[in-house]
Write an enzyme that holds these catalytic residues in place. Structure first.
Site, PDB file in Angstrom:
ATOM      1  N   GLY A  40       0.170  -1.274  -0.121  1.00  0.00           N
ATOM      2  CA  GLY A  40       0.033   0.388   0.235  1.00  0.00           C
ATOM      3  C   GLY A  40       0.541   1.343   0.103  1.00  0.00           C
ATOM      4  O   GLY A  40       1.944   1.241  -0.073  1.00  0.00           O
TER       5      GLY A  40
ATOM      6  N   GLY B 209       3.488   1.296   2.733  1.00  0.00           N
ATOM      7  CA  GLY B 209       5.093   0.120   1.877  1.00  0.00           C
ATOM      8  C   GLY B 209       3.764  -1.043   2.292  1.00  0.00           C
ATOM      9  O   GLY B 209       2.729  -1.458   2.530  1.00  0.00           O
TER      10      GLY B 209
ATOM     11  N   ASP C 298      -9.000   7.087   4.653  1.00  0.00           N
ATOM     12  CA  ASP C 298      -9.332   6.319   3.893  1.00  0.00           C
ATOM     13  C   ASP C 298     -10.153   4.735   3.214  1.00  0.00           C
ATOM     14  O   ASP C 298      -9.296   4.299   3.592  1.00  0.00           O
ATOM     15  CB  ASP C 298      -7.609   5.907   3.371  1.00  0.00           C
ATOM     16  CG  ASP C 298      -7.689   5.168   2.007  1.00  0.00           C
ATOM     17  OD1 ASP C 298      -8.621   6.102   1.590  1.00  0.00           O
ATOM     18  OD2 ASP C 298      -6.377   4.654   1.707  1.00  0.00           O
TER      19      ASP C 298
END
Ligand SMILES: *[C@@H]1O[C@H](CO)[C@@H](O)[C@H](O)[C@H]1NC(C)=O
Ligand SMILES: *[C@@H]1O[C@H](CO)[C@@H](O)[C@H](O)[C@H]1NC(C)=O
Ligand SMILES: *[C@@H]1O[C@H](CO)[C@@H](O)[C@H](O)[C@H]1NC(C)=O
Ligand SMILES: *[C@@H]1O[C@H](CO)[C@@H](O)[C@H](O)[C@H]1NC(C)=O
Ligand SMILES: *[C@@H]1O[C@H](CO)[C@@H](O)[C@H](O)[C@H]1NC(C)=O
Ligand SMILES: *[C@@H]1O[C@H](CO)[C@@H](O)[C@H](O)[C@H]1NC(C)=O
Ligand SMILES: *[C@@H]1O[C@H](CO)[C@@H](O)[C@H](O)[C@H]1NC(C)=O
Ligand SMILES: *[C@@H]1O[C@H](CO)[C@@H](O)[C@H](O)[C@H]1NC(C)=O
Length: 815
Positions: free
Chosen positions: A503, A506, A617
């Site tokens: 992602g 990382g 998110d």
């Protein structure tokens, strides 16, 4: 009602209701326009006439605006005499002169504006077209154009208009913002195509400073604005040939009224008219964060992304006049409260200027680099020079002469961040003089404190080291996070060989502890934080425990390595179960429990933690499922961990398309309600089993939330269920989920329920009233099927720019 009143106040028209049934769309020969006379385009969309701005004296402008039958708020899209207002339209004239030039004369018959057409006046006419374009053309041949207002736009770019450059005549079509809300004279911000010929657009401040660029055209998109692509409603086209170089767009639907404006705020904005609510809604804007606009707040002003209004004067300065900045013009609005003494000679006197320390600001533009070996040398150099207004020392010495512009408070960016020492008259600062005793006292206490805390630290460190030594291979059960050694993690993950996903923050790997507990470890990348800060943030995140939040077992911080160790989730992330197969192992009951659990986890993050954490998110990729499909929200709190002020990250980032709340693009501060919006979008996907943007209706692409809301209103919710479930689900639960989702995606934050309330609604403990249709969905609902488009103001193609990965770190909070 209120908005109509506002219209009457701010744009007091001569006669609002002089709508002539025998409307004319052109003038020619000796005809002229004065007073309240108007031209109305053939299709009735636009009018041209005199409108007024300002209170006393009222100033009048000749302009084009939408017919008030269509757009009830007077919205000028073109102004002829933008810098030269007239005072009395009744005795002014808009007509052709004898030599074929279209002219505007003020009451003293002086020329205030003209458009030259190279033709004789008896063969031509000025016609207002239904596109909002005023053209001078041959009377008998409509395709012989001599002049058009689309070649001379003011601040608005209408469909069909061009932005670019005519390589033959050298004429440039650029947009220049108004000076302020009541003055259409050319302001300080404008957007234009690169004058040097490359295929990109710039937004400039005062014609010199480029602060935003579209990026180069790559034959499909501008690199920096991938969202500006053709879709169901808009066609964008970039043309570059020997004659001209321009960008244009068209709207394929008669029902969509849309315009781009170079706004006073220094942003290019796209607005869409929503007839049902009689409002322009902001659809898109760049640069996304308001404070990225260069020198927005003028000299000695400072921009703050977390406050409204964004601009304020810095310490030691006051606002010149509130009305001035209320109209949106911040240039030159800050004045020094007390004049500088500027007595560089004064050694030991009492009146010397002082420096006020401003921490973590974006340093002003245009520093002068100085040769100074130390902070005190830097300071004294500035103090000695009467024109020096501030300095900063960070290994090197910078000083500023004259006005300070482009300062930003609470600045999180890496570039230009620093501590500014602002020169002020000593009377503006608390007087530290004759307080030697105080200083000594402070020093003594500081030394005592330091000694003491070093001692305590030593003890703690020793203890910690002991604990780490004994504890690294077991997961503590008391809820504390464990520090792992990097080489242990390496061993447990077989040298990070089993990658689970990747992602924004990382990659994630699977590993197994010696006691055979599986775990997932995320290797963080691009950390700007030091070890101490990192541990600090972790101690916050590590204490958050909730059945619906992913559990942080521990971390490692060694050299440049930063890892987070999480519990392992056997069933991966929600998207893999929802979207990927022809069959689904998520029956309705599981889906409902997943929605409810996710809501509970978020409610905990928002309301129960010590510091409210906005996830920012929420999407199916970030909802992980354990072996019995209990949902766990992943990746919360990471924005903070990455070492930036969350609200800033939020406003300057690019989120995952389709889940973003409208406030993301408007540049205002983000609250927990942004998560509520994303949750609503995700809830629709849980119901349908498809991405909202992958929805097809009658073999035409559609946007699921619009479809769902329409069916909800019509009482036909059963149609909305994922077809793979073959109708096995209680209709009232589908309806409840739909209502909740629709409440969550309301455009206005205040109408969205808090997450705690969402939980109650889903639990069935609250009667849910019928939600209003979100304004942004209304745009599409009244239209024919083929015009339905994605709701998201952001790009159409989900995977074009932000790839979605399993267990993705938010591209948002990370990048
Ligand atoms: C046409 O007439 C206007 C006003 O009378 C004058 O300002 C302008 O210079 C003239 N243009 C030409 C090309 O003669
Ligand atoms: C008319 O326009 C001229 C030229 O711009 C200007 O000097 C004059 O003051 C204006 N007259 C009035 C009454 O506005
Ligand atoms: C004006 O038109 C004439 C003939 O129509 C042409 O010869 C001349 O070049 C034109 N002038 C300009 C400035 O375009
Ligand atoms: C009208 O003007 C256009 C462009 O100047 C020209 O191509 C066309 O032949 C003209 N049509 C007629 C009927 O004169
Ligand atoms: C255009 O080119 C000139 C000369 O090469 C350069 O000085 C200038 O900065 C360029 N302008 C832009 C906007 O790139
Ligand atoms: C903009 O530039 C002009 C000249 O280029 C200058 O005179 C003016 O002061 C500038 N405006 C501001 C606000 O700096
Ligand atoms: C500094 O001191 C010198 C000599 O004392 C004097 O001539 C000069 O005017 C002073 N400058 C200022 C800025 O006061
Ligand atoms: C102040 O510094 C500027 C920039 O270095 C320099 O041009 C100016 O001459 C200096 N003024 C004095 C009084 O030293």
């Amino acid at each position: 009602m209120a908005s109509r009143l506002l219209v009457l106040l701010s744009f007091s028209f001569l006669f609002l209701h002089t709508y002539l049934s025998s409307a004319v769309d052109s003038i020619s020969g000796s005809q002229s326009l004065s007073g309240d006379q108007k031209l109305t385009s053939n299709g009735g969309k636009f009018v041209l006439g005199f409108f007024s701005l300002g209170k006393s004296p009222q100033r009048f402008y000749l302009g084009i605006w939408y017919n008030t039958d269509i757009v009830s708020i007077i919205t000028p899209v073109w102004v002829a005499n933008r810098a030269t207002p007239i005072l009395n339209p009744s005795s002014s004239e808009f007509k052709f002169s004898n030599n074929g030039t279209l002219i505007l004369l003020n009451q003293s018959k002086s020329l205030v504006w003209q458009a030259k057409a190279n033709a004789s006046s008896d063969s031509i006419a000025a016609v207002l077209l239904d596109t909002g374009n005023l053209v001078i053309r041959d009377r008998s041949n409509a395709s012989r154009l001599f002049w058009q207002s689309f070649d001379h736009p003011t601040d608005t770019w209408l469909p069909g208009g061009k932005l670019g450059i005519n390589k033959v005549t050298g004429e440039i079509q650029h947009l220049i913002a108004w000076k302020d809300a009541e003055d259409p004279a050319p302001g300080i911000f404008y957007i234009e195509i690169d004058p040097n010929g490359s295929s990109q657009f710039f937004i400039l401040w005062n014609g010199t400073k480029i602060y935003w660029s579209s990026g180069l055209w790559n034959s499909k998109i501008f690199a920096g604005v991938p969202e500006m692509t053709s879709n169901f409603v808009y066609d964008f086209e970039y043309v570059n040939n020997e004659k001209e170089n321009y960008f244009t767009y068209s709207v394929n639907s008669v029902d969509v009224i849309s315009r781009f404006v170079m706004d006073l705020s220094g942003q290019i904005k796209q607005f869409t008219w929503v007839p049902a609510s009689k409002q322009w809604i902001l659809f898109w804007s760049q640069p996304r964060a308001q404070c990225e606009v260069y020198a927005l707040c003028g000299a000695f002003g400072s921009c703050n992304e977390n406050t409204l209004p964004f601009c304020d004067c810095i310490t030691g300065f006051r606002e010149r006049s509130p009305e001035h900045s209320d109209l949106g013009d911040h240039s030159g609005s800050c004045l020094r409260k007390s004049p500088l003494k500027c007595d560089g000679n004064n050694s030991g006197g009492t009146e010397m200027d002082k420096f006020y320390q401003m921490d973590t600001v974006r340093l002003p533009a245009n520093p002068l680099a100085l040769n100074a070996g130390s902070a005190s040398e830097c300071k004294s150099t500035c103090l000695k020079n009467c024109s020096c207004t501030a300095y900063s020392y960070n290994g090197g010495c910078s000083m500023w002469i004259g006005d300070l512009v482009n300062i930003q408070d609470f600045y999180g960016g890496a570039n230009q961040a620093g501590t500014l020492f602002l020169r002020l008259a000593s009377s503006e600062l608390p007087d530290p003089h004759s307080k030697t005793t105080k200083i000594i006292l402070m020093m003594v206490s500081a030394i005592t404190f330091l000694t003491f805390s070093t001692f305590v630290c030593l003890i703690i460190c020793v203890c910690l080291r002991e604990r780490r030594r004994t504890n690294t291979s077991k997961i503590s059960t008391d809820g504390t996070t464990v520090a792992f050694r990097y080489h242990d993690l390496k061993r447990f993950t077989k040298n990070f060989s089993d990658e689970l996903g990747r992602g924004g923050f990382g990659p994630v790997y699977r590993g197994i502890l010696p006691d055979s507990t599986p775990f997932a470890v995320k290797k963080l990348q691009d950390l700007s934080q030091g070890e101490k800060q990192f541990r600090n943030e972790l101690s916050t995140i590590g204490t958050i425990q909730h059945i619906n939040l992913i559990r942080l077992y521990g971390f490692c911080v060694e050299g440049s390595h930063r890892c987070l160790v999480y519990e392992f989730m056997a069933n991966s992330s929600l998207d893999t179960h929802l979207f990927h197969d022809d069959k689904t192992n998520l029956d309705w009951e599981k889906r409902y429990q997943i929605a409810l659990g996710t809501a509970r986890g978020l409610a905990y993050l928002h309301e129960k933690c010590r510091d409210c954490i906005v996830h920012c998110d929420i999407k199916p990729e970030n909802i992980l499922l354990d072996s019995s499909f209990v949902p766990k929200v992943a990746d919360f709190g990471l924005a903070k961990l990455i070492g930036r002020d969350v609200s800033r990250v939020l406003t300057s980032m690019r989120g995952t398309r389709g889940y973003l709340a409208p406030e993301w693009i408007s540049g205002v501060a983000i609250t927990a309600k942004a998560d509520v919006y994303s949750f609503g979008m995700m809830l629709f996907e849980i119901i349908s089993g498809k991405r909202n943007t992958n929805h097809w209706e009658d073999e035409k692409p559609g946007f699921f939330p619009a479809f769902a809301v329409r069916n909800l209103m019509a009482g036909e919710v059963a149609r909305l269920l994922d077809s793979r479930l073959a109708g096995v689900a209680p209709v009232e639960e589908i309806a409840r989920a739909c209502k909740v989702a629709c409440w969550c995606i309301q455009d206005e934050e205040i109408y969205r329920p808090a997450m705690g309330r969402v939980v109650q609604m889903l639990e069935g403990n609250l009667e849910i009233s019928m939600p209003a249709v979100p304004k942004s969905l209304q745009i599409y609902m009244g239209q024919q099927q083929e015009q339905i488009m994605y709701f998201s103001p952001l790009p159409m193609n989900q995977n074009a720019v932000v790839p979605s990965f399993v267990s993705s770190g938010s591209d948002i909070c990370g990048s």
